[in-house]
Design a protein around this motif. Structure first.
Motif, short mmCIF file in Angstrom:
data_model
loop_
_atom_site.label_atom_id
_atom_site.label_comp_id
_atom_site.label_asym_id
_atom_site.label_seq_id
_atom_site.Cartn_x
_atom_site.Cartn_y
_atom_site.Cartn_z
N GLN A 149 -59.42 24.24 -19.06
CA GLN A 149 -58.81 23.14 -18.94
C GLN A 149 -57.09 23.03 -19.00
OE1 GLN A 149 -60.31 21.57 -16.77
NE2 GLN A 149 -58.48 20.09 -15.37
N SER A 201 -52.98 16.76 -16.70
CA SER A 201 -53.59 17.70 -16.25
C SER A 201 -54.85 17.70 -14.61
CB SER A 201 -55.40 17.94 -17.41
OG SER A 201 -55.64 19.15 -16.78
N TYR A 258 -56.92 16.33 -13.91
CA TYR A 258 -58.16 16.17 -14.11
C TYR A 258 -59.33 15.33 -12.96
CZ TYR A 258 -55.95 14.20 -18.87
OH TYR A 258 -55.35 14.88 -19.88
N TYR A 264 -59.59 10.05 -17.30
CA TYR A 264 -58.95 10.83 -17.51
C TYR A 264 -59.50 12.38 -17.75
CZ TYR A 264 -55.97 8.87 -13.93
OH TYR A 264 -55.53 7.86 -13.11
N TYR A 289 -61.58 16.45 -17.79
CA TYR A 289 -61.95 17.91 -17.59
C TYR A 289 -63.05 17.72 -16.11
CZ TYR A 289 -59.71 19.06 -21.75
OH TYR A 289 -59.30 17.98 -22.46
N SER A 310 -58.03 9.66 -21.72
CA SER A 310 -57.27 10.87 -21.29
C SER A 310 -57.68 12.11 -22.21
CB SER A 310 -55.98 11.36 -21.53
OG SER A 310 -55.61 9.65 -20.20
#
Length: 663
Positions: free
Chosen positions: A182, A260, A262, A283, A285, A323
């Motif tokens: 990611q 990202s 997310y 948030y 992956y 996050s």
């Protein structure tokens, strides 16, 4: 015995700091200066209070800090273009404030020299700019009167530096999180690295009253930040803008972004004393959600527990959340922590920071234990209440980590050295054990948590130092704790105990001899629990260690089988030895006692009827050294070599035997 277990993930920060610092030492002359003595630091201007040396809360020059103190900062608005795979930044930041001078003609702020400043505007009018490294001065087109409000807007662009100047890595970072593959871009400004990604005022004493964070990014991305998400505004060229707003006061280093693609995982948590549940917004992956969902869900019980113990969650009108970013631990960004993974103590630690560090912030980095020690103790409180079987394991790890550092104070004497600020042994583990020992010293959990809540109320959304906390504890408890904070925060090391004991009938005689790991603090006034296990039952007695040698006599039922020092792990100490010594029973049951024992020279007699007729000194094998007639209850053994000796005190036809140790 206290065994050492692996340090949890939230304490990988100091290790990474150390590696980064080593690299800096070999690549930067400036960094080399930072690990020398404080006199070598031109920026480390000192202030003296009644106890200790304090250093300024930053690495910018005192002159520039002085200029930044000429205004009060009210509001940041960041409007930036960011992507998940780049440390390129462009955009503008508004710094709104009010003048604290009769005539403010310069506006001082910080921004890393990697960034080109395209324009600086005061209320729309252009300002000329001079720069010295990260220090920036904007000459104002008009002088501002005292209390006059203003708005300075800085347009800039560039690539964030990679000097590893933050607590973990850089102020602004990008990487691919493994094993998830990611791509993530994130900020981490603590302690002095906010200027590595936005124009700012890096003074802990001046919290902004509110902050807006707008980030323009690719439509595939989500952006986590402080406060509540106001809107996501569609833009041209497959872009959109995340617009976050927080209305709570915030320290510069707690402003954050994380970018990202997310997946959002959010839920509501009811808190005690409230009618509306609070948002927990995460948030994560997409590939990692199934792995971490159950651990993320613990955030709800943690919020409820800490709200009960510390008072209602500080930012309840907005949110809490996480996050993800590959930082090797966690960072307590206000209302939205950045974490690389989720496990019990890490998630509890970073949430506890919302009270201790975010709402109440250390006044300068010398007092970082008020952030990190308190948050670390939040781990123990979470275990104690939610996973009680793990409590003693945590205390074992905390004690063993702190004992690794036999020198150095919890108070940070040189607050320009980033690895020292975030010492896991001192700022985190020993800092947490200080709170644990304070809880024991108060002997009342209700008073302990009342003191924490009173400290939080008095310094809510403000900054505080150790003496501020001490005063609150003393006010709530009605007792002086000067000795406690002097020895445990400003002092160094920890006590080392040798315990000797013997049983005579139903009496147990116990002698505790204390030394110290550090000459800087040769003695710790403390209370030490000892568990006596007999053939009938277990009994816990308390030694009030008021002197280097402390004697205790008490009754027991049954035959003593064993002694355990500090069985509930209330204290930070090293137990050198616990020794059965039958001589102790004769020594302590005697009507006359020699003290202090051990001694460096002078000794005194207490008890007995008058002076002995004579005193015979023998070594441990019975060889005669000298005989003398005492003229007072005080006499000297300074001429003897180090070791143990017998004193035979003659009273009429009988003798009293005492053993004394000469240091």
């Amino acid at each position: 015995m206290k065994s050492r277990l692996p340090v949890p993930a939230c304490f990988t920060r100091p290790f990474l700091l150390f590696l980064c610092w080593v690299a800096l030492v070999f690549t930067s002359a400036q960094a080399s200066a930072q690990v020398s003595t404080k006199e070598d630091h031109p920026c480390a201007v000192t202030r003296i209070n009644n106890t200790s040396l304090l250093l300024a809360d930053g690495i910018t020059s005192e002159d520039h800090r002085s200029k930044m103190r000429q205004y009060d900062l009210h509001w940041y608005k960041l409007d930036l273009a960011l992507e998940r795979n780049s440390i390129d930044i462009r955009g503008n930041v508004i710094l709104a404030g009010s003048s604290l001078q009769n005539s403010l003609t310069e506006f001082a702020f910080e921004l890393h020299p990697n960034f080109t400043i395209q324009e600086v505007l005061l209320d729309g009018a252009s300002c000329s700019v001079t720069r010295n490294g990260s220090e920036v001065l904007a000459a104002l087109p008009k002088a501002l009167a005292r209390q006059e409000k203003f708005s300075v807007q800085v347009f800039y662009a560039g690539r964030a530096p990679s000097g590893a100047g933050a607590a973990i890595g850089n102020g602004f970072n990008t990487a691919t999180a493994q094993p998830w593959g990611q791509q993530v871009t994130w900020s981490l400004s603590e302690p002095f690295a906010a200027s590595e990604w936005f124009p700012c005022k890096q003074l802990l004493e001046d919290k902004a009253d509110s902050v807006d964070v707008w980030v323009t990014t690719d439509v595939s991305n989500k952006v986590g930040s402080n406060g509540l998400l106001q809107r996501i505004t569609p833009l041209l060229n497959q872009k959109h803008r995340y617009e976050w707003k927080s209305k709570y006061p915030i320290a510069y280093y707690l402003i954050s972004v994380a970018v990202s693609n997310y997946q959002e995982y959010s839920f509501q948590v009811p808190l005690p004393g409230t009618t509306q549940p609070m948002l927990v917004q995460n948030y994560v992956y997409p590939q990692a959600l199934a792995t971490f969902k159950s651990e993320i869900d613990r955030t709800g019980p943690f919020l409820q527990l800490f709200s009960e113990k510390f008072g209602l969650y500080p930012f309840q009108q907005e949110k809490y959340g996480h996050s993800m970013a590959p930082i090797g631990g966690g960072m307590e960004h206000q209302t939205m922590t950045t974490q690389s993974t989720f496990e019990f103590t890490l998630t509890a630690h970073e949430l506890a920071h919302q009270w201790w560090g975010d709402e109440v912030t250390c006044k300068d980095w010398s007092h970082i234990w008020l952030n990190e020690g308190f948050a670390s103790y939040g781990e123990l409180l979470a275990l104690e209440n939610l996973l009680p079987a793990e409590k003693l394991n945590w205390l074992n790890r905390a004690s063993q980590s702190a004992l690794i550092q036999p020198q150095g104070s919890v108070f940070v004497k040189d607050s320009t050295v980033v690895p020292r600020i975030f010492s896991s042994a001192l700022s985190y583990r020993k800092g947490a054990m200080v709170l644990h020992m304070l809880r024991y010293a108060l002997q009342n959990d209700a008073v302990f948590f009342q003191a924490l809540q009173a400290y939080r109320e008095e310094f809510r959304y403000k900054v505080a130092n150790t003496r501020d906390f001490q005063k609150v504890v003393e006010h709530v408890s009605g007792r002086s704790f000067q000795y406690f904070f002097d020895q445990w925060i400003y002092g160094e090391g920890f006590p080392i105990f040798s315990v000797f004991w013997a049983q005579k009938g139903n009496q147990v005689f116990l002698r505790s001899i204390e030394s110290s790991s550090s000459a800087a603090t040769p003695f710790f006034k403390t209370q030490l629990e000892v568990k006596i296990s007999t053939s009938v039952k277990d009994t816990v007695v308390v030694i009030n260690q008021e002197e280097y040698t402390q004697d205790l006599q008490f009754k027991v039922t049954g035959q003593v089988l064993s002694l355990e020092v500090d069985p509930a792990q209330w204290h930070l100490e090293q137990v050198k030895e616990v020794v059965f010594d039958p001589f102790i029973a004769e020594l302590l049951s005697a009507p006359v006692v020699v003290y202090p024992n051990p001694t460096s020279g002078e000794v005194r007699l207490k008890g007995g009827e008058g002076l002995p007729e004579q005193i015979i000194i023998q070594d441990m094998v019975g060889r005669h050294i000298r005989t003398f007639v005492p003229t007072s209850r005080t006499f000297s053994l300074a001429d003897l070599g180090a070791g143990a000796y017998f004193l035979r005190l003659k009273y009429g036809e009988s003798y009293i035997l005492q053993r004394v140790v000469k240091l």
